[in-house]
Design a protein around this motif. Structure first.
Motif, mmCIF file in Angstrom:
data_model
loop_
_atom_site.group_PDB
_atom_site.id
_atom_site.type_symbol
_atom_site.label_atom_id
_atom_site.label_comp_id
_atom_site.label_asym_id
_atom_site.label_seq_id
_atom_site.Cartn_x
_atom_site.Cartn_y
_atom_site.Cartn_z
ATOM 1 N N SER A 64 0.820 -1.211 0.000
ATOM 2 C CA SER A 64 0.000 0.000 0.000
ATOM 3 C C SER A 64 0.855 1.262 0.000
ATOM 4 O O SER A 64 0.375 2.328 -0.381
ATOM 5 N N THR A 65 2.110 1.150 0.404
ATOM 6 C CA THR A 65 2.976 2.336 0.369
ATOM 7 C C THR A 65 3.232 2.790 -1.069
ATOM 8 O O THR A 65 3.520 3.960 -1.290
ATOM 9 N N PHE A 66 3.103 1.871 -2.038
ATOM 10 C CA PHE A 66 3.223 2.293 -3.442
ATOM 11 C C PHE A 66 2.135 3.298 -3.788
ATOM 12 O O PHE A 66 2.378 4.267 -4.507
ATOM 13 N N LEU A 67 0.946 3.069 -3.276
ATOM 14 C CA LEU A 67 -0.149 4.007 -3.514
ATOM 15 C C LEU A 67 0.160 5.355 -2.860
ATOM 16 O O LEU A 67 -0.118 6.409 -3.429
ATOM 17 N N GLY A 68 0.756 5.315 -1.685
ATOM 18 C CA GLY A 68 1.162 6.559 -1.038
ATOM 19 C C GLY A 68 2.188 7.317 -1.854
ATOM 20 O O GLY A 68 2.138 8.547 -1.953
ATOM 21 N N LYS A 69 3.122 6.582 -2.455
ATOM 22 C CA LYS A 69 4.155 7.246 -3.258
ATOM 23 C C LYS A 69 3.565 7.878 -4.514
ATOM 24 O O LYS A 69 3.954 8.989 -4.895
ATOM 25 N N THR A 70 2.616 7.205 -5.164
ATOM 26 C CA THR A 70 2.008 7.818 -6.345
ATOM 27 C C THR A 70 1.150 9.010 -5.943
ATOM 28 O O THR A 70 1.087 10.001 -6.675
ATOM 29 N N SER A 71 0.525 8.944 -4.774
ATOM 30 C CA SER A 71 -0.253 10.085 -4.288
ATOM 31 C C SER A 71 0.654 11.285 -4.029
ATOM 32 O O SER A 71 0.289 12.427 -4.317
ATOM 33 N N LEU A 72 1.837 11.006 -3.489
ATOM 34 C CA LEU A 72 2.805 12.090 -3.280
ATOM 35 C C LEU A 72 3.215 12.719 -4.605
ATOM 36 O O LEU A 72 3.365 13.938 -4.700
ATOM 37 N N GLY A 73 3.404 11.896 -5.617
ATOM 38 C CA GLY A 73 3.760 12.419 -6.927
ATOM 39 C C GLY A 73 2.680 13.309 -7.498
ATOM 40 O O GLY A 73 2.957 14.378 -8.052
ATOM 41 N N LEU A 74 1.436 12.891 -7.363
ATOM 42 C CA LEU A 74 0.324 13.710 -7.856
ATOM 43 C C LEU A 74 0.202 15.006 -7.063
ATOM 44 O O LEU A 74 -0.042 16.066 -7.632
ATOM 45 N N THR A 75 0.399 14.923 -5.760
ATOM 46 C CA THR A 75 0.347 16.127 -4.918
ATOM 47 C C THR A 75 1.440 17.112 -5.314
ATOM 48 O O THR A 75 1.203 18.317 -5.407
ATOM 49 N N TYR A 76 2.624 16.593 -5.569
ATOM 50 C CA TYR A 76 3.733 17.447 -5.995
ATOM 51 C C TYR A 76 3.449 18.065 -7.363
ATOM 52 O O TYR A 76 3.688 19.260 -7.583
ATOM 53 N N LEU A 77 2.908 17.259 -8.275
ATOM 54 C CA LEU A 77 2.614 17.748 -9.624
ATOM 55 C C LEU A 77 1.563 18.851 -9.605
ATOM 56 O O LEU A 77 1.629 19.787 -10.394
#
Length: 119
Positions: A64-77
């Motif tokens: 589930s941390t992979f989902l957190g990492k992609t969420s961080l990427g979207l938040t940064y973008l």
């Protein structure tokens, strides 16, 4: 013919060193990462529900941390997080994932024969 000397810094340096992709490519990559992260997280939780052991729970949360990492990427973008914060949170999730996988291996090798909720 392509030689090492003809490669630009765009090819040699990863994104963390300042090389940027166009927004559309980044959005596509993050979208694909989100879809696959959700799929992997769901499948790992299905495996946990079937096995009901601590090791499977740790692996499901680690995936589930992979989902957190992609969420961080979207938040940064979207501009809601600066680069330093994004980088720090991303590596924090890496450490959490590593700890969860190590815990899963530990529990699988110790008293893992029992299901959750049993004595």
């Amino acid at each position: 013919m392509l030689s090492i000397s003809s490669l630009t810094s765009d090819v040699l340096l990863p994104l963390h060193f300042g090389v940027s992709l166009s927004d559309s490519v980044l959005i596509i990559a993050l979208s694909a990462g989100t879809v696959f992260s959700i799929l992997v997280a769901l499948l790992s939780f299905v495996a946990f529900v079937r096995r009901r052991t601590m090791s499977y729970l740790f692996i499901a949360v680690a995936f589930s941390t992979f989902l957190g990492k992609t969420s961080l990427g979207l938040t940064y973008l979207m501009g809601r997080m600066n680069g330093d914060m994004h980088h720090s949170f991303e590596h924090t999730l890496d450490v959490i994932m590593m700890a969860l996988v190590l815990a899963a291996v530990y529990y699988a090798r110790s008293s893992e024969g029992q299901k959750l909720g049993s004595n």
